[in-house]
Each structure stands twice: as structure tokens, then as C-alpha cells.
Design a protein around this motif. Sequence first.
Motif, mmCIF file in Angstrom:
data_model
loop_
_atom_site.group_PDB
_atom_site.id
_atom_site.type_symbol
_atom_site.label_atom_id
_atom_site.label_comp_id
_atom_site.label_asym_id
_atom_site.label_seq_id
_atom_site.Cartn_x
_atom_site.Cartn_y
_atom_site.Cartn_z
ATOM 1 N N LYS A 64 -14.067 -31.243 -45.731
ATOM 2 C CA LYS A 64 -13.385 -32.124 -44.792
ATOM 3 C C LYS A 64 -12.646 -32.685 -45.526
ATOM 4 O O LYS A 64 -11.557 -33.440 -45.157
ATOM 5 C CB LYS A 64 -14.536 -33.074 -46.163
ATOM 6 N N ILE A 65 -11.404 -31.806 -46.290
ATOM 7 C CA ILE A 65 -10.355 -31.936 -46.362
ATOM 8 C C ILE A 65 -9.421 -32.206 -45.071
ATOM 9 O O ILE A 65 -9.188 -31.403 -44.655
ATOM 10 C CB ILE A 65 -9.432 -30.359 -47.597
ATOM 11 N N THR A 66 -8.729 -33.564 -45.858
ATOM 12 C CA THR A 66 -7.518 -33.587 -44.756
ATOM 13 C C THR A 66 -5.922 -32.770 -45.014
ATOM 14 O O THR A 66 -6.299 -32.225 -45.828
ATOM 15 C CB THR A 66 -7.139 -34.857 -44.901
ATOM 16 N N LEU A 67 -5.751 -32.761 -43.835
ATOM 17 C CA LEU A 67 -3.939 -32.251 -44.008
ATOM 18 C C LEU A 67 -3.573 -32.479 -45.119
ATOM 19 O O LEU A 67 -2.101 -31.957 -46.587
ATOM 20 C CB LEU A 67 -3.332 -31.835 -42.595
ATOM 21 N N GLY A 68 -3.660 -33.767 -45.361
ATOM 22 C CA GLY A 68 -2.703 -34.854 -46.382
ATOM 23 C C GLY A 68 -2.905 -33.999 -47.899
ATOM 24 O O GLY A 68 -2.461 -33.959 -48.777
ATOM 25 N N GLU A 69 -4.388 -34.041 -47.703
ATOM 26 C CA GLU A 69 -4.577 -33.932 -49.505
ATOM 27 C C GLU A 69 -4.505 -32.482 -49.314
ATOM 28 O O GLU A 69 -4.081 -32.335 -50.813
ATOM 29 C CB GLU A 69 -6.509 -33.871 -49.354
ATOM 30 N N LEU A 101 -0.099 -36.954 -39.425
ATOM 31 C CA LEU A 101 -1.161 -35.543 -39.508
ATOM 32 C C LEU A 101 -1.557 -36.218 -40.608
ATOM 33 O O LEU A 101 -3.153 -35.316 -41.077
ATOM 34 C CB LEU A 101 -0.919 -34.686 -38.439
ATOM 35 N N GLY A 102 -1.565 -36.675 -42.293
ATOM 36 C CA GLY A 102 -2.574 -36.307 -43.132
ATOM 37 C C GLY A 102 -3.323 -36.778 -43.325
ATOM 38 O O GLY A 102 -4.379 -36.436 -44.265
ATOM 39 N N HIS A 103 -4.412 -38.223 -42.212
ATOM 40 C CA HIS A 103 -5.424 -37.846 -41.912
ATOM 41 C C HIS A 103 -6.091 -36.660 -41.459
ATOM 42 O O HIS A 103 -8.054 -36.949 -41.446
ATOM 43 C CB HIS A 103 -5.735 -39.164 -40.996
ATOM 44 N N VAL A 104 -5.526 -35.991 -40.164
ATOM 45 C CA VAL A 104 -6.540 -35.158 -39.478
ATOM 46 C C VAL A 104 -7.899 -33.919 -40.541
ATOM 47 O O VAL A 104 -6.537 -33.463 -41.623
ATOM 48 C CB VAL A 104 -5.839 -34.557 -38.679
ATOM 49 N N ARG A 105 -8.261 -33.798 -40.319
ATOM 50 C CA ARG A 105 -9.145 -32.732 -41.260
ATOM 51 C C ARG A 105 -8.618 -31.843 -40.525
ATOM 52 O O ARG A 105 -7.726 -31.111 -39.759
ATOM 53 C CB ARG A 105 -10.444 -32.531 -40.251
ATOM 54 N N LYS A 159 -9.153 -19.045 -47.340
ATOM 55 C CA LYS A 159 -10.064 -19.357 -46.511
ATOM 56 C C LYS A 159 -10.889 -20.425 -45.981
ATOM 57 O O LYS A 159 -12.037 -21.084 -45.709
ATOM 58 C CB LYS A 159 -11.533 -18.475 -46.640
ATOM 59 N N LEU A 160 -9.287 -21.537 -46.112
ATOM 60 C CA LEU A 160 -10.049 -22.647 -46.026
ATOM 61 C C LEU A 160 -10.119 -22.969 -44.386
ATOM 62 O O LEU A 160 -10.672 -23.750 -43.297
ATOM 63 C CB LEU A 160 -8.823 -24.037 -46.087
ATOM 64 N N ILE A 161 -8.614 -21.917 -43.327
ATOM 65 C CA ILE A 161 -8.518 -22.298 -42.436
ATOM 66 C C ILE A 161 -9.091 -20.915 -41.530
ATOM 67 O O ILE A 161 -7.918 -20.048 -42.383
ATOM 68 C CB ILE A 161 -7.567 -23.140 -41.562
ATOM 69 N N ALA A 162 -8.656 -20.155 -40.651
ATOM 70 C CA ALA A 162 -9.275 -18.689 -40.170
ATOM 71 C C ALA A 162 -7.448 -18.327 -39.419
ATOM 72 O O ALA A 162 -6.906 -17.318 -40.350
ATOM 73 C CB ALA A 162 -9.691 -18.582 -38.593
ATOM 74 N N THR A 163 -7.136 -19.213 -39.235
ATOM 75 C CA THR A 163 -5.486 -19.054 -38.874
ATOM 76 C C THR A 163 -4.275 -20.199 -38.549
ATOM 77 O O THR A 163 -5.130 -21.348 -38.832
ATOM 78 C CB THR A 163 -5.610 -18.579 -36.917
ATOM 79 N N SER A 164 -2.960 -19.837 -38.704
ATOM 80 C CA SER A 164 -2.940 -21.500 -39.323
ATOM 81 C C SER A 164 -1.847 -22.109 -38.359
ATOM 82 O O SER A 164 -1.625 -21.148 -36.773
ATOM 83 C CB SER A 164 -0.793 -20.599 -39.822
#
Length: 395
Positions: A64-69, A101-105, A159-164
Motif C-alpha cells: 500500500k506504499i504511496t509514491l510519496g512515501e 502524484l505523492g498520494h498514488v500507490r 521488488k516493490l514494482i515489476a517495472t518502472s
Amino acid sequence: MAEIKKVTLKSGAVRYRTVVDAGRDENGKRIQITITKDTKTEVKNERDRIMHQRAAGALIAPSKITLGEWIDQWLEYKQRDVEETTIRTYRMALVHVTDRLGHVRLQELTEDQVKDCIDDIVANGRRKGGEAGTRLAVSTADGILTRLKEALGRAVVRKLIATSPAQYVRVSLADKKTDKRERPKARPWTVPEVQRFIGGIERDRLYAPLLLSLMGLRPAEVVGLRWSDIDLKLATLEMTNTRTMIGNVKVLEKDAKTAAGERVLPLPSKALDALKRFKALQAREKLAAGEGYTDSPYVVVDQLGIPRNTRHLREHAYRLMRELEMRRVRLYDARHSCLTYLANAGVPDHILAAWAGHTNANFTKRKYVRPDVEDLRVAATAWDSFHGGDQKAPV
């Protein structure tokens, strides 16, 4: 392995559910993924996919981590590798992204969102140095995008996301053309302009430090110089210390910018003579001030021995430019003029890079060597000889 259970919802609809062990997070906490599908086969297939990815080390566990976090975590991670001033620059750049975009997961961030964000930053991103909400320089937007790509690249490694989602985003060609048309680049001084300035400030108290700025040293290197770094007998200068500014307010003293920045340079005779005279002047000033004088190891000090910083040196240079009715340029940009002159004088690339404090000679030539129209006249002369049939045309 957990069994697949049949679940009946309040609506009467039937679903199938199971829980898969996805390993542990960086804190050792167990990660479990709940799978709910319409059919038992769908649940089994999803469970097998997750288990296969986990075995292959490619599993991206839900987060659930956001981009801002994540950007905050990345900046904390980067503190291990870069200077305090650099972290501040990164944070100021990425605030443009977190505002939008900080609020976006992080796992829901899309390429289109990143592209739209960068477009908006260029169109409306100015926060200071002009009217807020107006266009931001493409070079600044490029820097913001570079930092975002680096942060998201690290998220891929973790490994929080598969690709950037930022991997293939670029500042649009239309914005680049508009920027080039509306925001012409400031031209560094030409060699004659540098020579005119040097001649015009010869009687100025800070002639010696300004002369060092006009032989390729960074302003932070000049104000970081200590008399112990200079050997007036051997005519050498050892560059190991800098005094830079944070927010144009706080002075941060640190070692050279890079390993290549730590270098020993021979002093040209004019600079050597100016430094000798400046040291003698400071001795007379100390005697005149008596107990009011502050003993300091630094070269660049005022009449009472108090160290000067890059802002002081810059403002002093701007005042002299006004008095001489010369075009105002940044002292840092004088490096371009100096290194271009050395390149035109035939100084080898590796010597040029070493003088500038760079590791890569190609970087020095690409970023700092900028021939102007007068530098190119030798080529025009060569074409005259060529068109006239002279086989001994200069090259």
C-alpha cells in the motif's frame, strides 16, 4: 499449503478463497496474499503463479506504499551515498512530483500519470525565480525526471514494482522546442571579455581570488582554499577543501566534490604574484585591526579576517561587472570560457579534465568546451584556402 475454501457472500454469490505465504518483508514480518476468485480453478492458477514467481525470486508482493512515501524512503537511502547539499537538491526537485502524484500507490502508478505529471511540471511548475505557476525550464524538468527514474529504479530492485512506469517517459519534443525558442541559453564570456574583466579588476582587493575563479576553479573551491593549500615557493595549489552554500544561507564545508576534484595545480605567474600580494595585504590588515582581527586559515577573507562565502564572492563580482559595464555572467560559467580557451590552445583532453577536476575527459569537452563564432574563424580561413585551391590549407 492452505486449502481453497468456498465462501458464500451475503448476496448469495459464491467465491473461492485461499491464502498464500509470500515470504517476509525487510523487517522480517510475514507476508500473506489472499486470493479470491469466482472459481476454484482460477484460485488454483493464481496461487500457482504466485508460488512460481516466489520460487524464481520475481514475486511482487502487494503493498500500500504511496509514491510519496517511497520517495521519502529513497531519499533516506541516498543519504549514504551523496552530500547533504545533493540530498537537498534531490528533495527540492522531487517535491514537484510528490505534490502531483505523492498520494498514488506505488504499484498503481502508470506511465501515463508520469507523462502527464512531467508535462504539467514543464507548463506550470515554476515555484520561485519568477512568476509562480509559469513554465519551468526543460533542463530543470529533465533533472526532476532523472531523479524520479532513479527512485523508481530502486523500487524495482526492491521488488516493490515489476517495472518502472517512468522508464520510457521523456520531456516532449514540443516543450523542448518551445524552451529553446523562449529561453535562450546564457552565453559565457568570450575570451576577450574575460581578459577585459581581468584587466579592469587588477586593483580590486579580491583580485587574486577572482583570478582563480577565472582559471577554471569552482567558486566553492576558491572560498574553501586555505593558505596551507598554497605553496608560494613551488607555485602550486592543492585543491582538497570546498565551502559551499545550502539555500544560499548556510555554509557547508566539505572535501572536494569527487576524487578527481582533489588535485594539485601549478599556478600561472600572474595568479602566483596576485596571491603573494594578497597575503601581504592581509598581514597589513591584521596589523591595523589589532585585536579586532579574526585569525582564519582561509584565503578569501574580508579586511577583519572573517571568511567570505560563495554568495559574497558572487555579489562582489557582479558589482565589478556593473562598474565595468560588462555583461553579467555567473562566476561558475567562467569555467566554460577558461576550459574552451585551453582546448583551443591545444591542451590535451586528459590534461583539460584533470585541471577541471573531472574524471571523464569526454564529459569535460561535452559540457564545458563551447567554441564561439570567433573560435570558429580558423575553420572559415581554412575553407577560404580550400576554395582557392591552396593544398596547404590549415586544418
